[in-house]
Enzyme design. Structure first.
Site, PDB file in Angstrom:
ATOM      1  N   SER A 151      80.805 -20.771  70.969  1.00 25.47           N
ATOM      2  CA  SER A 151      80.342 -22.096  71.396  1.00 25.47           C
ATOM      3  C   SER A 151      79.526 -22.714  70.266  1.00 25.47           C
ATOM      4  CB  SER A 151      79.450 -21.934  72.630  1.00 25.47           C
ATOM      5  OG  SER A 151      78.727 -23.127  72.895  1.00 25.47           O
ATOM      6  N   TYR A 164      73.083 -17.898  78.246  1.00 24.08           N
ATOM      7  CA  TYR A 164      74.292 -18.410  77.587  1.00 24.08           C
ATOM      8  C   TYR A 164      74.073 -18.529  76.083  1.00 24.08           C
ATOM      9  CZ  TYR A 164      78.427 -21.323  76.831  1.00 24.08           C
ATOM     10  OH  TYR A 164      79.635 -21.813  76.392  1.00 24.08           O
TER      11      TYR A 164
HETATM   12  P1  NAD Z   1      86.353 -21.922  82.782  1.00 22.88           P
HETATM   13  O1  NAD Z   1      85.273 -21.739  83.790  1.00 22.88           O
HETATM   14  O2  NAD Z   1      87.498 -22.809  83.079  1.00 22.88           O
HETATM   15  O3  NAD Z   1      86.941 -20.516  82.345  1.00 22.88           O
HETATM   16  C1  NAD Z   1      86.218 -19.331  82.341  1.00 22.88           C
HETATM   17  C2  NAD Z   1      87.193 -18.199  82.597  1.00 22.88           C
HETATM   18  O4  NAD Z   1      86.480 -16.955  82.539  1.00 22.88           O
HETATM   19  C3  NAD Z   1      87.843 -18.269  83.996  1.00 22.88           C
HETATM   20  O5  NAD Z   1      89.203 -17.953  83.872  1.00 22.88           O
HETATM   21  C4  NAD Z   1      87.108 -17.182  84.776  1.00 22.88           C
HETATM   22  O6  NAD Z   1      87.876 -16.611  85.806  1.00 22.88           O
HETATM   23  C5  NAD Z   1      86.858 -16.179  83.672  1.00 22.88           C
HETATM   24  N1  NAD Z   1      85.807 -15.222  83.973  1.00 22.88           N
HETATM   25  C6  NAD Z   1      84.528 -15.482  84.363  1.00 22.88           C
HETATM   26  N2  NAD Z   1      83.874 -14.331  84.558  1.00 22.88           N
HETATM   27  C7  NAD Z   1      84.748 -13.332  84.280  1.00 22.88           C
HETATM   28  C8  NAD Z   1      84.664 -11.921  84.292  1.00 22.88           C
HETATM   29  N3  NAD Z   1      83.539 -11.285  84.656  1.00 22.88           N
HETATM   30  N4  NAD Z   1      85.770 -11.196  83.957  1.00 22.88           N
HETATM   31  C9  NAD Z   1      86.927 -11.825  83.618  1.00 22.88           C
HETATM   32  N5  NAD Z   1      87.047 -13.158  83.588  1.00 22.88           N
HETATM   33  C10 NAD Z   1      85.983 -13.894  83.923  1.00 22.88           C
HETATM   34  O7  NAD Z   1      85.598 -22.422  81.469  1.00 22.88           O
HETATM   35  P2  NAD Z   1      86.094 -22.730  79.980  1.00 22.88           P
HETATM   36  O8  NAD Z   1      85.401 -23.957  79.559  1.00 22.88           O
HETATM   37  O9  NAD Z   1      87.570 -22.665  79.871  1.00 22.88           O
HETATM   38  O10 NAD Z   1      85.405 -21.528  79.202  1.00 22.88           O
HETATM   39  C11 NAD Z   1      86.121 -20.603  78.417  1.00 22.88           C
HETATM   40  C12 NAD Z   1      85.237 -20.110  77.275  1.00 22.88           C
HETATM   41  O11 NAD Z   1      84.936 -21.230  76.426  1.00 22.88           O
HETATM   42  C13 NAD Z   1      83.888 -19.538  77.726  1.00 22.88           C
HETATM   43  O12 NAD Z   1      83.582 -18.392  76.975  1.00 22.88           O
HETATM   44  C14 NAD Z   1      82.915 -20.664  77.407  1.00 22.88           C
HETATM   45  O13 NAD Z   1      81.613 -20.198  77.134  1.00 22.88           O
HETATM   46  C15 NAD Z   1      83.557 -21.245  76.158  1.00 22.88           C
HETATM   47  N6  NAD Z   1      83.110 -22.623  75.880  1.00 22.88           N
HETATM   48  C16 NAD Z   1      83.429 -23.651  76.718  1.00 22.88           C
HETATM   49  C17 NAD Z   1      82.966 -24.922  76.417  1.00 22.88           C
HETATM   50  C18 NAD Z   1      83.261 -26.111  77.287  1.00 22.88           C
HETATM   51  O14 NAD Z   1      82.667 -27.178  77.064  1.00 22.88           O
HETATM   52  N7  NAD Z   1      84.165 -26.009  78.242  1.00 22.88           N
HETATM   53  C19 NAD Z   1      82.188 -25.139  75.273  1.00 22.88           C
HETATM   54  C20 NAD Z   1      81.883 -24.069  74.453  1.00 22.88           C
HETATM   55  C21 NAD Z   1      82.360 -22.806  74.766  1.00 22.88           C
END
Ligand code: NAD
Length: 269
Positions: A151, A164
């Site tokens: 991130s 986080y």
């Molecule tokens: P999201 O909530 O759509 O996806 C998160 C995924 O992680 C889901 O599929 C969920 O089922 C899975 N998950 C959660 N806990 C889990 C566990 N204990 N075991 C297995 N799977 C688990 O969110 P996203 O935005 O797609 O996030 C994906 C990654 O991107 C994350 O690591 C997040 O920190 C990172 N990220 C997202 C953003 C954003 O703005 N969306 C920004 C920076 C980083």
């Protein structure tokens, strides 16, 4: 993209958002994908459908997908998930550590349990998955690749989201330390650092035009990113086009890490 066809790729948290887009993109490039879900295989149905329709659209015959359940914060389940991936796909070439959660709380009210919960999924889970994948890479002399979905908050502090922020800071070190430890074996470890991306984790603002406007006003490129934009860079880092890149984080953030406050000079005359 070079070198992805026929590769076996495991994407954790592949049921929604960025993970879903990554699984679909790998399939588009002809890779086989193991889609990790947390609790029930039905969670991964949407991703699987998208993978199938993409494979059909791209006429990529022979691309396979499997659904592999695991809570990445549970070591035994991670071990089993990697075993299942190898059993069903034949091997593992690429791991994408994408599963992630966040908990918002002023730090003075944050319980140790909630702090640990976020670290257990985002950081400890990524370590456990990486360790199990690396064991396989070493055992089969595979020049494997690991891509951590970090991130912008590995660099920019995120008050009110301490677990986080700390987890993503740790992920940067996980990336560089593993990269150095295994570089001589041809195993590459890199990260992407997404900025604000339109996915379910951001439910709080994506569906609210006023809040969305507030978010985009902070982004130099004046828009949030898409999950697909994160997927393209992830595939690049796994591909042969990135064969000489290791230990790096590519920020995919519309300029968020560029210190936007310095757009106009204010610190000197
Ligand atoms: P999201 O909530 O759509 O996806 C998160 C995924 O992680 C889901 O599929 C969920 O089922 C899975 N998950 C959660 N806990 C889990 C566990 N204990 N075991 C297995 N799977 C688990 O969110 P996203 O935005 O797609 O996030 C994906 C990654 O991107 C994350 O690591 C997040 O920190 C990172 N990220 C997202 C953003 C954003 O703005 N969306 C920004 C920076 C980083």
């Amino acid at each position: 993209m070079q070198g992805l066809k026929g590769k076996n790729v495991l994407v954790t948290g592949g049921t929604s958002g960025i993970g879903q887009a990554i699984a679909v993109r790998f399939a588009e490039y002809g890779a086989n994908v193991a889609i990790n879900y947390l609790k029930k295989p039905e969670e991964a149905e949407e991703t699987e459908e998208q993978v199938h329709s993409c494979v059909k659209r791209m006429q990529k015959h022979g691309v396979r997908d499997v659904l592999v359940g695991a809570d990445v914060s549970n070591e035994d389940e991670v071990v089993h998930m990697i075993e299942q991936t190898v059993e069903e796909l034949g091997s593992i070439d690429v791991l994408v550590n994408n599963a992630g959660i966040q908990i918002s709380r002023p730090t003075e009210e944050l319980s140790v349990a909630d702090f640990e919960k976020v670290l257990a999924v985002n950081l400890r889970g990524s370590f456990a998955c990486a360790r199990e994948a690396i064991k396989r890479f070493i055992a089969t002399d595979t020049p494997g690749a690991i891509i951590n979905i970090s991130s912008v908050h590995q660099r920019i502090p995120k008050p009110g989201y301490l677990g986080y922020s700390v987890s993503k800071g740790g992920m940067q070190n996980l990336t560089t330390t593993l990269a150095l430890e295994f570089a001589a074996r041809g195993i590459r470890v890199n990260s992407i650092g997404p900025g604000a991306t339109i996915t379910p984790i951001n439910r709080a603002w994506v569906d609210d035009p006023d809040k969305a406007e507030m978010v985009t006003s902070h982004i130099p490129m004046r828009r949030a990113g898409t999950a697909d934009e994160m997927a393209g860079v992830t595939c690049f880092l796994a591909s042969d086009d990135a064969a000489y890149i290791t230990g790096q984080t590519i920020f995919v953030d519309g300029g968020l890490t560029l210190y936007a406050d310095f757009r106009e000079p204010w610190s000197s005359e």
